[in-house]
Design a protein around this motif. Structure first.
Motif, mmCIF file in Angstrom:
data_model
loop_
_atom_site.group_PDB
_atom_site.id
_atom_site.type_symbol
_atom_site.label_atom_id
_atom_site.label_comp_id
_atom_site.label_asym_id
_atom_site.label_seq_id
_atom_site.Cartn_x
_atom_site.Cartn_y
_atom_site.Cartn_z
ATOM 1 N N VAL A 1 -2.804 -3.111 0.637
ATOM 2 C CA VAL A 1 -3.411 -1.782 0.710
ATOM 3 C C VAL A 1 -3.794 -1.325 -0.695
ATOM 4 O O VAL A 1 -2.982 -1.393 -1.618
ATOM 5 C CB VAL A 1 -2.448 -0.762 1.349
ATOM 6 N N ILE B 1 5.111 -0.044 4.213
ATOM 7 C CA ILE B 1 4.058 0.584 3.417
ATOM 8 C C ILE B 1 4.012 2.092 3.632
ATOM 9 O O ILE B 1 3.922 2.866 2.674
ATOM 10 C CB ILE B 1 2.697 -0.075 3.743
ATOM 11 N N ALA C 1 -4.397 1.867 -2.394
ATOM 12 C CA ALA C 1 -4.024 3.232 -2.034
ATOM 13 C C ALA C 1 -4.561 4.264 -3.028
ATOM 14 O O ALA C 1 -4.036 4.384 -4.134
ATOM 15 C CB ALA C 1 -2.504 3.341 -1.951
ATOM 16 N N THR D 1 1.086 -2.835 -1.966
ATOM 17 C CA THR D 1 0.142 -1.757 -2.239
ATOM 18 C C THR D 1 -0.246 -1.806 -3.705
ATOM 19 O O THR D 1 0.592 -2.101 -4.568
ATOM 20 C CB THR D 1 0.788 -0.393 -1.925
#
Length: 161
Positions: free
Chosen positions: A57, A23, A59, A150
């Motif tokens: 995630v 990531i 982001a 993500t």
């Protein structure tokens, strides 16, 4: 929105995000995530987000951080604000690998920070509601990394406390 290549990568911020990178390494290549990467470094979360995971995630882009009140980002990356920065960043991380198709309307996600995000879906659009009622829209879903996935969002999510 995003282009997937035959290698399974996704273009984000002018760089190819590929499943063989973690990531942090993928995010580090995105011109749209320089603020997030700097914040992750300031919070001391690089090693955590390079670990096996898996993590999901959400982001925020540089533009998402730019929506915060003037001076907020510069203040958050100072050493004395590290606990607050860590809390905000870990509020964007959910344990496990959740692809956009796994997210259901009304689903409640418990973040690594400990508070919850609520998924809101409308057609193929995915949004997240934070603890303060703020909304973030997923602009690029399913950016797969070696240790998770993500989803690029257009707003910084804020925990209640």
């Amino acid at each position: 929105m995003s282009t997937t290549t035959s290698t399974g990568g996704v273009m984000v911020g002018g760089a190819m995000m590929t499943p063989d990178k973690d990531i942090v390494d993928n995010a580090g290549g995105s011109a749209d995530h320089t603020t997030l990467v700097a914040a992750v470094k300031a919070a001391g979360l690089v090693e955590t987000l390079k670990s096996a995971g898996p993590f999901t995630v959400f982001a925020p882009t540089n533009a998402a951080f730019d929506k915060l009140p003037a001076g907020t980002v510069n203040s958050l990356v100072t050493p004395e604000m590290k606990p607050t920065l860590t809390k905000i960043l870990t509020y964007h991380v959910v344990p496990g690998r959740l692809m956009a198709a796994d997210l259901k309307d009304g689903q409640v996600l418990t973040t690594v920070e400990g508070e919850q995000l609520t998924v809101m879906k409308s057609g193929s659009s995915v949004m997240l509601k934070d603890a303060k009622g703020g909304m973030a829209t997923v602009t690029i879903p399913n950016v797969v990394s070696s240790n998770g996935v993500t989803h690029v969002v257009d707003t910084v999510l804020m925990p209640a406390k």
